[in-house]
Scaffold this active site. Structure first.
Site, PDB file in Angstrom:
ATOM      1  N   HIS A  30       0.960  -1.109   0.001  1.00  0.00           N
ATOM      2  CA  HIS A  30      -0.069  -0.037   0.051  1.00  0.00           C
ATOM      3  C   HIS A  30       0.956   1.512   0.034  1.00  0.00           C
ATOM      4  CE1 HIS A  30      -4.297  -1.445   0.512  1.00  0.00           C
ATOM      5  NE2 HIS A  30      -3.345  -2.525   0.837  1.00  0.00           N
ATOM      6  N   ALA A 120      -6.819 -13.689  -6.478  1.00  0.00           N
ATOM      7  CA  ALA A 120      -5.821 -14.618  -5.489  1.00  0.00           C
ATOM      8  C   ALA A 120      -4.786 -13.306  -5.154  1.00  0.00           C
ATOM      9  CB  ALA A 120      -5.200 -15.520  -6.197  1.00  0.00           C
ATOM     10  N   GLY A 121      -4.679 -11.957  -5.644  1.00  0.00           N
ATOM     11  CA  GLY A 121      -3.611 -11.300  -5.308  1.00  0.00           C
ATOM     12  C   GLY A 121      -2.409 -11.200  -6.311  1.00  0.00           C
ATOM     13  N   SER A 123      -2.770 -10.016  -9.377  1.00  0.00           N
ATOM     14  CA  SER A 123      -3.039  -8.966  -9.997  1.00  0.00           C
ATOM     15  C   SER A 123      -3.637  -9.197 -11.704  1.00  0.00           C
ATOM     16  CB  SER A 123      -2.088  -7.789 -10.260  1.00  0.00           C
ATOM     17  OG  SER A 123      -2.500  -6.485 -10.715  1.00  0.00           O
ATOM     18  N   SER A 125      -6.122  -8.481 -12.971  1.00  0.00           N
ATOM     19  CA  SER A 125      -6.790  -7.165 -13.472  1.00  0.00           C
ATOM     20  C   SER A 125      -5.831  -6.263 -14.076  1.00  0.00           C
ATOM     21  CB  SER A 125      -7.393  -6.190 -12.226  1.00  0.00           C
ATOM     22  OG  SER A 125      -6.370  -5.806 -11.357  1.00  0.00           O
ATOM     23  N   ASP A 169       0.901  -2.495  -9.639  1.00  0.00           N
ATOM     24  CA  ASP A 169       0.447  -3.745 -10.318  1.00  0.00           C
ATOM     25  C   ASP A 169       0.827  -3.600 -11.876  1.00  0.00           C
ATOM     26  OD1 ASP A 169      -0.297  -4.647  -7.958  1.00  0.00           O
ATOM     27  OD2 ASP A 169      -2.399  -4.512  -8.252  1.00  0.00           O
ATOM     28  N   TYR A 218      -9.950  -1.758   0.656  1.00  0.00           N
ATOM     29  CA  TYR A 218      -8.943  -1.066   0.043  1.00  0.00           C
ATOM     30  C   TYR A 218      -9.215   0.437  -0.095  1.00  0.00           C
ATOM     31  CZ  TYR A 218      -4.958  -0.554  -3.283  1.00  0.00           C
ATOM     32  OH  TYR A 218      -3.754   0.161  -4.129  1.00  0.00           O
TER      33      TYR A 218
END
Length: 383
Positions: A30, A120-121, A123, A125, A169, A218
């Site tokens: 973050h 699942a983390g 990325s 996207s 990402d 988030y």
């Protein structure tokens, strides 16, 4: 596979094909939207996107992995719901490219196929955003540089999908290289790479806890960081983002911050410091220090930023106690998703299975899926 699937769905050959990898956040949790320094690696799991022009004003899409298809008119470039929700990332990219000056007189067909786990983390996207950008860029004769594609993907996520993410990402998916760690200065948008230490590997453990980051957690963390920045800036005008702050500056404003915002700020400032320390540890080959920084990162995410979950904490604890493991931490936005471990070459599937068996016994459900990653190349046009 993507070309065959495309032809099966649309009855023609694609005009352009592009692909982009998933990513692991190595450290810098973050920190990206707080304008600090982050590190990640592109993995050898990727999304492929194929496109062709249509003779009308419609957009047709099909997703091999999600078993979904849908269509809309070009005049309906708004966030989709229900059965067409899967279309949002490519639509967002198309909208941002139009806003940037791309001319599109006709609609398009788009199909995707993926080996990147969704939700699942890692990325998925960002991967589909960058692959879409490159494919549509060729289709509509709108050339893109790497940084163009990265910025388009981030803008699509921020402005269209509604996810207030930073550039990690898309940046790692765009600038990834084999056997390399991508370093991003998110304030200046400078990209560089460091060699992955020889003989080290990343293992990924999927907790099975799906994180729906757009749903709110988030965004709440983002808002908390922005509030803290505003207070810090009021008393320290040189602090324009949390990455500008020091721990001392945050502690000096403790009485002005809510306990929640104070903890979020402490995490981000401390995490940014850890990334800087990580760069030094990697350069001198101090893998013990690398592992300790990963562990410290996770503890800060767990207790200060509060974006972990019991399943991830369990996996990180178990991994950290194993031989052949340098360090472990959550990776990605959090609230579920994955734990990663940096290991030597002797960490084995038997050790991973042992952790999985303990997980199954503790939580009464299937053990986490796991795999050892191979780093991969960044997003690119294939044809």
């Amino acid at each position: 596979m993507i070309k065959e699937y495309f032809k099966e769905q649309f009855g023609c050959e694609p005009t352009a094909v592009a692909q982009a990898p998933g990513r692991l956040e190595f450290i810098g949790n973050h920190v990206d939207y707080n304008k600090g320094i982050v590190m990640g690696v592109a993995i050898d799991n990727r999304i492929s996107v194929a496109v062709s022009l249509r003779d009308d004003d419609e957009i047709h899409m099909a997703s091999h992995g999600l078993h979904c298809s849908g269509k809309i008119k070009m005049s309906e470039l708004v966030l989709q719901e229900r059965r067409n929700k899967f279309m949002n990332y490519p639509l967002g990219v198309f909208k941002i490219m139009l806003d940037a000056g791309m001319k599109a007189g006709r609609g398009f067909n788009l199909a995707d196929a993926s080996t990147v786990p969704t939700g699942a983390g890692v990325s998925s996207s960002a991967a589909i955003e960058l692959a879409t950008a490159y494919a549509l860029g060729k289709l509509y004769n709108f050339p893109l540089t790497k940084i163009d594609a990265v910025r388009i993907g981030k803008a699509a996520e921020n402005k269209f999908v509604g996810m207030p993410c930073g550039i990690l990402d898309q940046g790692v998916s765009g600038f990834g290289e084999k056997d390399a760690i991508v370093r991003i200065d998110c304030k200046t948008e400078e990209f560089s790479t460091l060699p992955l230490p020889a003989g080290t590997y990343f293992w990924v453990f999927n907790s099975g806890v799906k994180h729906a980051l757009v749903a709110g957690d988030y965004a709440k963390r983002n808002a908390s960081c922005m509030r803290a920045t505003e207070i810090l800036n009021k008393y320290n005008p040189e602090i324009t983002c949390l990455a500008d702050a020091t721990i001392a500056a945050v502690e000096a404003c403790k009485s002005k911050l809510t306990p929640e915002d104070f903890n979020r700020a402490l995490h981000v400032v401390g995490e940014n410091n850890r990334v800087i320390e990580m760069e030094h540890a990697l350069k001198i080959g101090d893998l013990a220090a690398v592992g300790e920084l990963m562990k410290a990162s996770h503890m800060s995410s767990r207790f200060l930023f509060e974006n972990s979950c019991p399943e991830i904490d369990f996996l990180v604890t178990e991994l950290s106690e194993q031989t052949n493991v340098y360090g472990a931490r959550l990776s990605g936005g959090g609230f579920g998703g994955i734990a990663i471990a940096l290991t030597n070459g002797d960490f084995s599937t038997a050790q991973a299975d042992e952790i999985g068996n303990k997980f199954e016994k503790k939580y009464g459900r299937k053990p986490p899926q796991f795999f050892r990653t191979t780093t991969g190349e960044g997003a690119r046009l294939v044809e």
